[in-house]
Scaffold this motif. Structure first.
Motif, PDB file in Angstrom:
ATOM      1  N   THR A 236       0.835  -1.207   0.000  1.00  0.00           N
ATOM      2  CA  THR A 236       0.000   0.000   0.000  1.00  0.00           C
ATOM      3  C   THR A 236       0.868   1.254   0.000  1.00  0.00           C
ATOM      4  O   THR A 236       0.534   2.248  -0.652  1.00  0.00           O
ATOM      5  CB  THR A 236      -0.940   0.026   1.222  1.00  0.00           C
ATOM      6  N   THR A 237       1.974   1.199   0.732  1.00  0.00           N
ATOM      7  CA  THR A 237       2.898   2.339   0.763  1.00  0.00           C
ATOM      8  C   THR A 237       3.613   2.502  -0.567  1.00  0.00           C
ATOM      9  O   THR A 237       3.778   3.617  -1.067  1.00  0.00           O
ATOM     10  CB  THR A 237       3.921   2.149   1.894  1.00  0.00           C
ATOM     11  N   VAL A 238       4.042   1.379  -1.145  1.00  0.00           N
ATOM     12  CA  VAL A 238       4.759   1.424  -2.421  1.00  0.00           C
ATOM     13  C   VAL A 238       3.867   2.023  -3.510  1.00  0.00           C
ATOM     14  O   VAL A 238       4.280   2.922  -4.251  1.00  0.00           O
ATOM     15  CB  VAL A 238       5.236   0.013  -2.825  1.00  0.00           C
ATOM     16  N   PHE A 239       2.643   1.543  -3.608  1.00  0.00           N
ATOM     17  CA  PHE A 239       1.741   2.034  -4.653  1.00  0.00           C
ATOM     18  C   PHE A 239       1.387   3.508  -4.450  1.00  0.00           C
ATOM     19  O   PHE A 239       1.238   4.256  -5.419  1.00  0.00           O
ATOM     20  CB  PHE A 239       0.475   1.190  -4.706  1.00  0.00           C
ATOM     21  N   LEU A 240       1.237   3.938  -3.195  1.00  0.00           N
ATOM     22  CA  LEU A 240       0.971   5.358  -2.939  1.00  0.00           C
ATOM     23  C   LEU A 240       2.125   6.229  -3.436  1.00  0.00           C
ATOM     24  O   LEU A 240       1.907   7.344  -3.923  1.00  0.00           O
ATOM     25  CB  LEU A 240       0.766   5.601  -1.440  1.00  0.00           C
ATOM     26  N   GLY A 241       3.353   5.725  -3.314  1.00  0.00           N
ATOM     27  CA  GLY A 241       4.513   6.486  -3.756  1.00  0.00           C
ATOM     28  C   GLY A 241       4.675   6.538  -5.263  1.00  0.00           C
ATOM     29  O   GLY A 241       5.429   7.374  -5.777  1.00  0.00           O
ATOM     30  N   GLU A 242       3.980   5.662  -5.978  1.00  0.00           N
ATOM     31  CA  GLU A 242       4.159   5.561  -7.422  1.00  0.00           C
ATOM     32  C   GLU A 242       2.971   6.071  -8.238  1.00  0.00           C
ATOM     33  O   GLU A 242       3.111   6.363  -9.429  1.00  0.00           O
ATOM     34  CB  GLU A 242       4.388   4.093  -7.814  1.00  0.00           C
ATOM     35  N   ALA A 243       1.808   6.196  -7.631  1.00  0.00           N
ATOM     36  CA  ALA A 243       0.562   6.296  -8.395  1.00  0.00           C
ATOM     37  C   ALA A 243       0.270   7.667  -8.983  1.00  0.00           C
ATOM     38  O   ALA A 243      -0.362   7.758 -10.036  1.00  0.00           O
ATOM     39  CB  ALA A 243      -0.614   5.866  -7.507  1.00  0.00           C
TER      40      ALA A 243
ATOM     41  N   PRO B 174       0.591  11.900 -10.204  1.00  0.00           N
ATOM     42  CA  PRO B 174       1.419  12.949 -10.806  1.00  0.00           C
ATOM     43  C   PRO B 174       2.049  13.837  -9.732  1.00  0.00           C
ATOM     44  O   PRO B 174       1.462  14.040  -8.660  1.00  0.00           O
ATOM     45  CB  PRO B 174       0.419  13.742 -11.666  1.00  0.00           C
ATOM     46  N   LEU B 175       3.217  14.382 -10.026  1.00  0.00           N
ATOM     47  CA  LEU B 175       4.004  15.108  -9.023  1.00  0.00           C
ATOM     48  C   LEU B 175       3.250  16.278  -8.387  1.00  0.00           C
ATOM     49  O   LEU B 175       3.346  16.495  -7.180  1.00  0.00           O
ATOM     50  CB  LEU B 175       5.291  15.627  -9.664  1.00  0.00           C
ATOM     51  N   LYS B 176       2.531  17.040  -9.187  1.00  0.00           N
ATOM     52  CA  LYS B 176       1.913  18.258  -8.660  1.00  0.00           C
ATOM     53  C   LYS B 176       0.833  17.980  -7.627  1.00  0.00           C
ATOM     54  O   LYS B 176       0.571  18.809  -6.747  1.00  0.00           O
ATOM     55  CB  LYS B 176       1.345  19.090  -9.815  1.00  0.00           C
ATOM     56  N   VAL B 177       0.194  16.835  -7.721  1.00  0.00           N
ATOM     57  CA  VAL B 177      -0.882  16.507  -6.776  1.00  0.00           C
ATOM     58  C   VAL B 177      -0.485  15.374  -5.829  1.00  0.00           C
ATOM     59  O   VAL B 177      -1.282  14.987  -4.965  1.00  0.00           O
ATOM     60  CB  VAL B 177      -2.174  16.111  -7.538  1.00  0.00           C
ATOM     61  N   LYS B 178       0.716  14.878  -5.975  1.00  0.00           N
ATOM     62  CA  LYS B 178       1.128  13.665  -5.243  1.00  0.00           C
ATOM     63  C   LYS B 178       0.961  13.791  -3.729  1.00  0.00           C
ATOM     64  O   LYS B 178       0.277  12.949  -3.109  1.00  0.00           O
ATOM     65  CB  LYS B 178       2.571  13.328  -5.606  1.00  0.00           C
ATOM     66  N   PRO B 179       1.541  14.800  -3.061  1.00  0.00           N
ATOM     67  CA  PRO B 179       1.374  14.858  -1.594  1.00  0.00           C
ATOM     68  C   PRO B 179      -0.065  15.047  -1.161  1.00  0.00           C
ATOM     69  O   PRO B 179      -0.480  14.535  -0.114  1.00  0.00           O
ATOM     70  CB  PRO B 179       2.250  16.047  -1.184  1.00  0.00           C
ATOM     71  N   TYR B 180      -0.868  15.767  -1.957  1.00  0.00           N
ATOM     72  CA  TYR B 180      -2.269  16.006  -1.595  1.00  0.00           C
ATOM     73  C   TYR B 180      -3.081  14.711  -1.677  1.00  0.00           C
ATOM     74  O   TYR B 180      -3.903  14.427  -0.786  1.00  0.00           O
ATOM     75  CB  TYR B 180      -2.869  17.068  -2.526  1.00  0.00           C
ATOM     76  N   PHE B 181      -2.852  13.935  -2.717  1.00  0.00           N
ATOM     77  CA  PHE B 181      -3.604  12.694  -2.875  1.00  0.00           C
ATOM     78  C   PHE B 181      -3.142  11.625  -1.881  1.00  0.00           C
ATOM     79  O   PHE B 181      -3.952  10.841  -1.394  1.00  0.00           O
ATOM     80  CB  PHE B 181      -3.478  12.193  -4.315  1.00  0.00           C
ATOM     81  N   ILE B 182      -1.845  11.583  -1.610  1.00  0.00           N
ATOM     82  CA  ILE B 182      -1.351  10.669  -0.571  1.00  0.00           C
ATOM     83  C   ILE B 182      -2.000  11.024   0.765  1.00  0.00           C
ATOM     84  O   ILE B 182      -2.474  10.149   1.501  1.00  0.00           O
ATOM     85  CB  ILE B 182       0.184  10.727  -0.464  1.00  0.00           C
ATOM     86  N   ALA B 183      -2.024  12.312   1.081  1.00  0.00           N
ATOM     87  CA  ALA B 183      -2.622  12.764   2.340  1.00  0.00           C
ATOM     88  C   ALA B 183      -4.092  12.372   2.419  1.00  0.00           C
ATOM     89  O   ALA B 183      -4.576  11.934   3.474  1.00  0.00           O
ATOM     90  CB  ALA B 183      -2.463  14.280   2.473  1.00  0.00           C
ATOM     91  N   PHE B 184      -4.814  12.519   1.311  1.00  0.00           N
ATOM     92  CA  PHE B 184      -6.241  12.181   1.315  1.00  0.00           C
ATOM     93  C   PHE B 184      -6.439  10.691   1.592  1.00  0.00           C
ATOM     94  O   PHE B 184      -7.350  10.307   2.348  1.00  0.00           O
ATOM     95  CB  PHE B 184      -6.867  12.559  -0.029  1.00  0.00           C
ATOM     96  N   CYS B 185      -5.597   9.839   1.001  1.00  0.00           N
ATOM     97  CA  CYS B 185      -5.694   8.392   1.255  1.00  0.00           C
ATOM     98  C   CYS B 185      -5.424   8.070   2.722  1.00  0.00           C
ATOM     99  O   CYS B 185      -6.107   7.225   3.324  1.00  0.00           O
ATOM    100  CB  CYS B 185      -4.699   7.633   0.366  1.00  0.00           C
ATOM    101  N   ILE B 186      -4.443   8.741   3.318  1.00  0.00           N
ATOM    102  CA  ILE B 186      -4.116   8.524   4.734  1.00  0.00           C
ATOM    103  C   ILE B 186      -5.276   8.975   5.619  1.00  0.00           C
ATOM    104  O   ILE B 186      -5.633   8.313   6.604  1.00  0.00           O
ATOM    105  CB  ILE B 186      -2.820   9.280   5.112  1.00  0.00           C
ATOM    106  N   ILE B 187      -5.878  10.108   5.285  1.00  0.00           N
ATOM    107  CA  ILE B 187      -7.019  10.615   6.062  1.00  0.00           C
ATOM    108  C   ILE B 187      -8.178   9.631   6.020  1.00  0.00           C
ATOM    109  O   ILE B 187      -8.771   9.294   7.057  1.00  0.00           O
ATOM    110  CB  ILE B 187      -7.449  12.001   5.536  1.00  0.00           C
ATOM    111  N   VAL B 188      -8.527   9.154   4.824  1.00  0.00           N
ATOM    112  CA  VAL B 188      -9.646   8.213   4.688  1.00  0.00           C
ATOM    113  C   VAL B 188      -9.349   6.926   5.456  1.00  0.00           C
ATOM    114  O   VAL B 188     -10.228   6.393   6.169  1.00  0.00           O
ATOM    115  CB  VAL B 188      -9.919   7.898   3.207  1.00  0.00           C
ATOM    116  N   GLN B 189      -8.131   6.413   5.334  1.00  0.00           N
ATOM    117  CA  GLN B 189      -7.758   5.189   6.055  1.00  0.00           C
ATOM    118  C   GLN B 189      -8.000   5.340   7.553  1.00  0.00           C
ATOM    119  O   GLN B 189      -8.581   4.448   8.204  1.00  0.00           O
ATOM    120  CB  GLN B 189      -6.288   4.868   5.799  1.00  0.00           C
TER     121      GLN B 189
END
Length: 456
Positions: A368-375, A377-392
C-alpha cells in the motif's frame, strides 16, 4: 545463478545510502505503532472513547497540513518537525502520565506527527530510492508501525498487575527513546533530487544523486539516473495542475480503497476475537496469543520487504489480501454459532485463523505504501497521498466508534470485512499495475490505465 546473486549484492552496496536515509522515519513510526495498538485495544486500562480515537484524529490533522509543507523550500526544517513533535508528545506523556487529559493531548500530538511523517516519507522516499530499492525502503513505514505495535502488545500482555509502575509512563519513556533515536539519525537523511530538479537547481539534484548511490562519484549509471529524473520532472511539469488532478483521480479512487484495507486488518473487533480465542483455547497459558500474534505482524512486512523487488508488488500482496479475507470469513462463521464460544477446538481454530490473517496482512501492508509512492502525478502527489491517509484513519475511527462487542456484531464484522477484502482482492487483480523494477515515470504511466492485468 551466481552472477545474479553477485549482482544483487552489488545493488545492495550501490543503494545502501537510500536505506540509511529512512532510519530516522523508522523510529518515528515505532511511536505510531504503539499508539495504533492502544487505539485498537492493546492497553492495560479501559480508557474513554475519546482516548481511543484521538490518535486517529491527530493523524488526519497531520496528513491534512502536510502537503504544502512537503513542498516548502526550507525542507530541512520540515524534516526536523516530526522529531520535535515526537519528543514533545513523549515529554508530555512522561510528565503527566497519571492524568487522562494529558495522555489524550500526548496522543493527539503523536498522531499529528505520524500524519506529517507518513505523507513526507512516502513522497520523499519514493523519489530518492531506485527502482531496485523502492519497495524495500518504503516498506519501513509498515515495519516500523508493526514493531511499535508489537512492543505495545508485549508489555501489555506481560504486565504484572499491582506493579508499582505505570504502563502509561513506560509507553512515554519508550516514545521518548524512539524520538531521541529519530532525532539522532536525521543526519542520515538525504535530499530528493526530484525536489531540486523541480526548482530548476540541476547542480543540487546531481549532488543528491551522487550521495544516494555508491560510490560517491559521478558514474555512467548515475548519469542515466539523472536523465531519468529529468524526464520524470519534464513529463509532470508539462501537465497543468488541472490535468495532473484529472490524471490522478483514477489512481486516487483505487488507492483509497486499497489503503483502507489496513484499517480492517488492524482493528478493535479482531483484537477482541483474538482475546476470546486465546482465553478459551488455552486458559492455563497466560496471554500467550498477543506475543505470537504481534511477532507474526512484524514478520509479515519484513518478509514482504525482501520480496517486493524480486517477486513483484501486485500478485503476492493481492494473494495475501485474498487469503486474509478468507481467514476473517472463517472466524465470522465460528462466531455465528453461539456454543462455539465455549468450545476449545473451535476457539483454537479462531486463533489459528487470526494468526494466519495477521501474517498475511503484514505481507499485504507494505504494498500500500509502495503504490501510494508511485501512483500520482508530481503536482498533486502529496495532496492525494494525504487524502488516502485521512480516509484510512477515518475508517479506523468509525470502526472504534461504532463497534459494540456482542457475538452477533463480531460475526457481522468478520463476515462483512472478509467478503469485502476477498472481493477487492479479485477486483484489484484487473485494475492494479505490476510496477516491479519500474522507474517512477513508468509506474505513474501504468496507473493511468483503468485495466491492468499484467501477470509479471
Amino acid at each position: 545463478m551466481v552472477a545474479e546473486i553477485a549482482n544483487n549484492f552489488n545493488r545492495l552496496w550501490v543503494d545502501r545510502p537510500q536505506t540509511l536515509a529512512v532510519l530516522s522515519d523508522f523510529f518515528i513510526f515505532l511511536t505510531g505503532g504503539m499508539n495504533l495498538a492502544v487505539s485498537v485495544g492493546w492497553s492495560q486500562s479501559e480508557y474513554t472513547l475519546q482516548f481511543r480515537i484521538c490518535w486517529y484524529i491527530g493523524v488526519a490533522i497531520g496528513a491534512f497540513i502536510a502537503p504544502p509543507l512537503v513542498q516548502w523550500k526550507r525542507k530541512r526544517l520540515y524534516i526536523i518537525l516530526p522529531n520535535l513533535l515526537v519528543a514533545a508528545s513523549a515529554i508530555i506523556a512522561v510528565s503527566g502520565y497519571q492524568y487522562l487529559g494529558v495522555n489524550i493531548a500526548s496522543r493527539y500530538i503523536d498522531g499529528i506527527c505520524i500524519g506529517l511523517a507518513t505523507v513526507s516519507f512516502i513522497t520523499h522516499v519514493s523519489e530518492i530510492s531506485s527502482e531496485h530499492r523502492r519497495g524495500f525502503c518504503l516498506a519501513f513505514e509498515q515495519i516500523g508501525l508493526a514493531v511499535g505495535a508489537y512492543v505495545q502488545m508485549l508489555y501489555t500482555s506481560l504486565w504484572i498487575q499491582g506493579t508499582n509502575f505505570s504502563p502509561s509512563l513506560l509507553m512515554g519513556l519508550c516514545n521518548l527513546f524512539f524520538g531521541c533515536m529519530a532525532a539522532f539519525l536525521t543526519y542520515t537523511q538525504k535530499d530528493s533530487p526530484v525536489f531540486h530538479m523541480r526548482k530548476g537547481d540541476e547542480t543540487s539534484a546531481i549532488a543528491c544523486v551522487n550521495v544516494l548511490y555508491q560510490p560517491p562519484i559521478l558514474t555512467e549509471n548515475k548519469q542515466i539516473a539523472i536523465t531519468d529524473i529529468k524526464m520524470y520532472v519534464a513529463m509532470n511539469d508539462s501537465m497543468s495542475w488541472c490535468k495532473s488532478f484529472a490524471k490522478g483521480l483514477l489512481p486516487l479512487c483505487k488507492m483509497i480503497i486499497y489503503r483502507s484495507m489496513l484499517s480492517f486488518i488492524i482493528s478493535l473487533p479482531i483484537m477482541l476475537a483474538l482475546n476470546d480465542g486465546g482465553i478459551v483455547s488455552a486458559p492455563n497459558v497466560i496471554n500467550w496469543h498477543p506475543i505470537l500474534y504481534g511477532f507474526l505482524g512484524v514478520l509479515g512486512p519484513v518478509v514482504a520487504s525482501t520480496t517486493l523487488g524480486g517477486i513483484g508488488h501486485k500478485w503476492l500482496s493481492l494473494g495475501a489480501l485474498l487469503v486474509s479475507g478468507a481467514m476473517f470469513l472463517g472466524v465470522g462463521i465460528v462466531y455465528h454459532v453461539e456454543p462455539n464460544l465455549s468450545y476449545e477446538v473451535k476457539m483454537s481454530m479462531v486463533v489459528a485463523l487470526l494468526m494466519i490473517a495477521q501474517f498475511l496482512g503484514g505481507i499485504f501492508a507494505p504494498s500500500t505504501t509502495v503504490f501510494l509512492g508511485e501512483a500520482f502525478p508530481l503536482k498533486v502527489k502529496p495532496y492525494f497521498i494525504a487524502f488516502c491517509i485521512i480516509v484510512q484513519n477515518m475508517v479506523g475511527l468509525v470502526i472504534v466508534c461504532t463497534f459494540n462487542y456482542t457475538l452477533f456484531h463480531e460475526y457481522v464484522y468478520c463476515v462483512t470485512v472478509g467478503v469485502i477484502m476477498m472481493f477487492f482482492a479479485i477486483v484489484f487483480c484487473f485494475i492494479l499495475p505490476e510496477t516491479r523494477k519500474m522507474k517512477l515515470r513508468e509506474a505513474q504511466e501504468q496507473f493511468a490505465y483503468f485495466f491492468n492485468f499484467k501477470v509479471y
